[in-house]
Structure formats: C-alpha cells, structure tokens
Design a protein around this motif. Structure first.
Motif, PDB file in Angstrom:
ATOM      1  N   MET A 156       0.832  -1.208   0.000  1.00  0.00           N
ATOM      2  CA  MET A 156       0.000   0.000   0.000  1.00  0.00           C
ATOM      3  C   MET A 156       0.865   1.256   0.000  1.00  0.00           C
ATOM      4  SD  MET A 156      -3.191  -0.860   2.459  1.00  0.00           S
ATOM      5  CE  MET A 156      -3.258  -2.560   2.943  1.00  0.00           C
ATOM      6  N   ALA A 157       1.942   1.238   0.776  1.00  0.00           N
ATOM      7  CA  ALA A 157       2.854   2.394   0.803  1.00  0.00           C
ATOM      8  C   ALA A 157       3.517   2.574  -0.563  1.00  0.00           C
ATOM      9  CB  ALA A 157       3.902   2.211   1.900  1.00  0.00           C
ATOM     10  N   ALA A 158       3.866   1.467  -1.215  1.00  0.00           N
ATOM     11  CA  ALA A 158       4.463   1.545  -2.551  1.00  0.00           C
ATOM     12  C   ALA A 158       3.458   2.127  -3.543  1.00  0.00           C
ATOM     13  CB  ALA A 158       4.934   0.173  -3.007  1.00  0.00           C
ATOM     14  N   SER A 159       2.212   1.724  -3.417  1.00  0.00           N
ATOM     15  CA  SER A 159       1.163   2.250  -4.288  1.00  0.00           C
ATOM     16  C   SER A 159       0.969   3.753  -4.064  1.00  0.00           C
ATOM     17  CB  SER A 159      -0.142   1.498  -4.029  1.00  0.00           C
ATOM     18  OG  SER A 159      -1.188   2.018  -4.808  1.00  0.00           O
ATOM     19  N   ASP A 160       0.965   4.172  -2.796  1.00  0.00           N
ATOM     20  CA  ASP A 160       0.852   5.603  -2.488  1.00  0.00           C
ATOM     21  C   ASP A 160       2.025   6.385  -3.064  1.00  0.00           C
ATOM     22  OD1 ASP A 160      -1.541   5.353  -1.118  1.00  0.00           O
ATOM     23  OD2 ASP A 160      -0.636   5.501   0.875  1.00  0.00           O
TER      24      ASP A 160
END
Length: 81
Positions: A36-40
């Motif tokens: 999720m952090a990578a997507s953000d």
C-alpha cells in the motif's frame, strides 16, 4: 511563475497520520502495508496534488522505506543496517 501547488485545506493530511492509521490496522499483513505504501508513493510521483496534500513525494518515499525496513526486520531480526 510559481510551481508550488495550492492545496485546499480540507484535503491536507500529513503522511504521518496515514502511516499511523496503516500501522494500527491489524487487518493487513506487513507485506500488504508495504504494498500500500508503494502504491501511495507511485501515485504521489505522478499526481502533484495528491503529493502536495500529504507533504510531498519525499514523505511518501520515506514512509515506504521505513515500512520496508520494518518488513525486512520481521524476516531478519538484527540484520538491517
């Protein structure tokens, strides 16, 4: 000409609040939280308003790298430098 993006105050949320909420959410594994952090981070790279509303691209990168370090620590305790 100014390159600073004007953000509506209602849209502003410091990335630390997002990170804290993500870390407190027990529904997700650490791997999912890193994803999720990578997507953000990826979204922040291509969406200036989104990045500006959360403190800038560097804050997303720092969030991602911090979570990756935590994720790695789960697999290799004491091995992170």
């Amino acid at each position: 000409m100014s390159t600073e993006i004007e953000v509506d105050p209602i849209d502003v949320m410091d990335i630390s609040e997002r990170t804290e909420a993500l870390m407190d959410d027990e529904r997700f594994t650490m791997s999912e939280k890193v994803a999720m952090a990578a997507s953000d981070y990826k979204r922040a790279l291509s969406h200036d308003y989104f990045a500006a509303a959360h403190g800038g691209v560097d804050k997303f990168k720092n969030q991602l790298f911090t979570l990756v370090d935590m994720w790695l620590e789960d697999f290799n305790p004491g091995e992170i430098e």
